[in-house]
Design a protein around this motif. Structure first.
Motif, short mmCIF file in Angstrom:
data_model
loop_
_atom_site.label_atom_id
_atom_site.label_comp_id
_atom_site.label_asym_id
_atom_site.label_seq_id
_atom_site.Cartn_x
_atom_site.Cartn_y
_atom_site.Cartn_z
N MET A 189 61.37 52.36 36.45
CA MET A 189 60.30 52.21 37.44
C MET A 189 59.61 50.87 37.24
O MET A 189 59.22 50.52 36.12
N ALA A 190 59.50 50.08 38.31
CA ALA A 190 58.89 48.75 38.21
C ALA A 190 57.40 48.86 37.94
O ALA A 190 56.71 49.78 38.41
N LEU A 191 56.90 47.91 37.17
CA LEU A 191 55.49 47.90 36.79
C LEU A 191 54.66 47.22 37.87
O LEU A 191 54.96 46.10 38.28
N ASN A 192 53.63 47.91 38.36
CA ASN A 192 52.68 47.31 39.30
C ASN A 192 51.60 46.64 38.45
O ASN A 192 50.62 47.27 38.04
N LEU A 193 51.79 45.35 38.17
CA LEU A 193 50.93 44.67 37.21
C LEU A 193 49.49 44.56 37.70
O LEU A 193 48.55 44.76 36.92
N ALA A 194 49.30 44.25 38.98
CA ALA A 194 47.94 44.09 39.50
C ALA A 194 47.13 45.38 39.34
O ALA A 194 45.98 45.36 38.88
N LYS A 195 47.73 46.51 39.71
CA LYS A 195 47.03 47.79 39.58
C LYS A 195 46.80 48.14 38.12
O LYS A 195 45.74 48.69 37.74
N THR A 196 47.78 47.82 37.27
CA THR A 196 47.65 48.10 35.85
C THR A 196 46.49 47.32 35.24
O THR A 196 45.68 47.86 34.47
N VAL A 197 46.40 46.04 35.59
CA VAL A 197 45.30 45.21 35.09
C VAL A 197 43.96 45.72 35.61
O VAL A 197 42.99 45.83 34.85
N LEU A 198 43.91 46.06 36.90
CA LEU A 198 42.66 46.57 37.49
C LEU A 198 42.21 47.85 36.78
O LEU A 198 41.04 47.99 36.42
N ASP A 199 43.13 48.78 36.57
CA ASP A 199 42.79 50.05 35.91
C ASP A 199 42.28 49.80 34.49
O ASP A 199 41.31 50.43 34.04
N TYR A 200 42.93 48.88 33.79
CA TYR A 200 42.53 48.59 32.41
C TYR A 200 41.12 48.02 32.36
O TYR A 200 40.29 48.43 31.53
N LEU A 201 40.82 47.09 33.26
CA LEU A 201 39.49 46.48 33.29
C LEU A 201 38.43 47.51 33.71
O LEU A 201 37.33 47.52 33.16
N GLN A 202 38.78 48.36 34.70
CA GLN A 202 37.83 49.39 35.14
C GLN A 202 37.51 50.37 34.02
O GLN A 202 36.37 50.82 33.88
N ASN A 203 38.51 50.69 33.22
CA ASN A 203 38.31 51.64 32.13
C ASN A 203 37.58 51.02 30.94
O ASN A 203 37.20 51.73 30.00
N ASN A 204 37.40 49.72 30.99
CA ASN A 204 36.68 49.01 29.92
C ASN A 204 35.62 48.10 30.55
O ASN A 204 35.55 46.90 30.26
N GLN A 205 34.78 48.70 31.39
CA GLN A 205 33.81 47.91 32.16
C GLN A 205 32.93 47.07 31.25
O GLN A 205 32.48 47.51 30.19
N ASN A 206 32.69 45.84 31.72
CA ASN A 206 31.80 44.86 31.08
C ASN A 206 32.36 44.28 29.79
O ASN A 206 31.72 43.43 29.17
N ARG A 207 33.54 44.71 29.38
CA ARG A 207 34.20 44.07 28.23
C ARG A 207 35.11 42.95 28.73
O ARG A 207 35.75 43.08 29.78
N LYS A 208 35.19 41.89 27.99
CA LYS A 208 35.93 40.70 28.42
C LYS A 208 37.21 40.55 27.61
O LYS A 208 37.21 40.70 26.39
N PHE A 209 38.30 40.25 28.33
CA PHE A 209 39.61 40.12 27.71
C PHE A 209 40.31 38.85 28.20
O PHE A 209 40.22 38.52 29.39
N THR A 210 41.02 38.19 27.31
CA THR A 210 41.87 37.09 27.74
C THR A 210 43.11 37.67 28.41
O THR A 210 43.45 38.85 28.21
#
Length: 310
Positions: A1-22
């Protein structure tokens, strides 16, 4: 199954609100969390020979998808400078500034240690000495006489000042000659320090730096975080018009801080303004005394300044 990178990144950031990642931190998380999808991606490409190649490719794809991701989800924001950091927040830009300036250091709601503006001063002093051999002193506006009403001192005093010894490598004969000739053995610097600059406070921060640095040879605005490409673009425009420089301070490794915009040199010190600051503020008077002592002795007396080599 191909990885939907944009959605994956969005979900990760949403689940870690206000935390900053490179982007690399996000890419490593993607690689570790979705190993099968990542290996499938690696097999489809002839250029990805190693795990690090794959992670770096994910980093590039995150960067490439950033504009579309931010257009679709305005809550996804980034800092400027290096390294750029990604985060998700429901806060407005002014609320972000308020949170940066007011959140207690021992706040347990964040997994990251909280930095306050006061913590930036010694880091800046370390960077200035390491990079420019600049001797610096903290100026506390609270030590001033309060003759100008509420917040009057805010537009008068810089946070940090510095002296550059131009004669450090000169022969003694040249030092003696210049001492008799003219005041050309130092350049004086001024710094206004902020935790966070974004579109909500950009002009106030900038013109505070302009006001507080008008006496010095070099004036700089210093920030640990600069949010948004539009912010940096406007800062560059303002700096080109007014000559104030911009330093991004790396709080984790101060020696890796960088000058994003170099300040334009003023050839002469505004001694009338310096006198006003000296009369009204004991810290600034101490700074002027150190400069005078340097001219009298030729010795900057490094132990009298804020940053000291162990």
């Amino acid at each position: 199954m191909a990885l939907n990178l944009a959605k994956t990144v969005l979900d990760y950031l949403q689940n870690n609100q206000n935390r900053k990642f490179t982007a690399r931190e996000i890419a490593v998380w993607v690689y570790e969390t979705y190993p099968e999808e990542c290996q499938e991606k690696k097999l489809r490409s002839d250029s990805l020979q190693s795990e690090d190649d794959l992670v770096q490719q994910i980093v590039r794809e995150i960067a490439a998808q950033r504009p579309r991701l931010q257009n679709k989800y305005p809550q996804v924001k980034t800092t400027e400078g290096r390294p750029r950091k990604y985060y998700f927040t429901e806060q407005s830009e002014s609320e972000e500034v308020d949170a940066a300036e007011s959140q207690p250091r021992n706040d347990t709601t964040s997994r990251e240690p909280k930095t306050k503006e006061h913590d930036l001063y010694p880091l800046l002093s370390e960077y200035l000495f390491t990079e420019f051999s600049l001797y610096s002193k903290r100026i506390d506006e609270k030590r001033s006489s309060n003759k100008r009403g509420p917040n009057g001192n805010k537009w008068l005093y810089p946070d940090v000042v510095g002296m550059e010894d131009l004669s450090a490598d000169w022969h003694q004969e040249v030092k003696d000659c210049v001492g008799q000739y003219a005041d050309k053995r130092t350049k004086l610097w001024s710094f206004e320090v902020k935790l966070l600059i974004n579109r909500s406070n950009i002009r106030e921060c900038f013109f505070q730096a302009v006001s507080n640095s008008s006496w010095a040879n070099f004036g700089y605005l210093v920030a640990s975080e600069i949010e948004g490409s539009d912010t940096l673009k406007e800062l560059r425009m303002l700096f080109s018009a007014h000559g104030i420089g911009l330093i991004q301070l790396d709080v984790d490794n101060p020696t890796e801080s960088q000058i994003l915009v170099p300040a334009k040199e003023r050839l002469e010190i505004d001694w009338d303004t310096a006198n006003r600051l000296t009369v009204e503020n004991r810290d600034f008077m101490d700074f002027v005394k150190l400069v005078r002592q340097f001219y009298q002795t030729g010795d900057p007396r490094a132990t009298d300044w804020d940053y000291k080599i162990d």
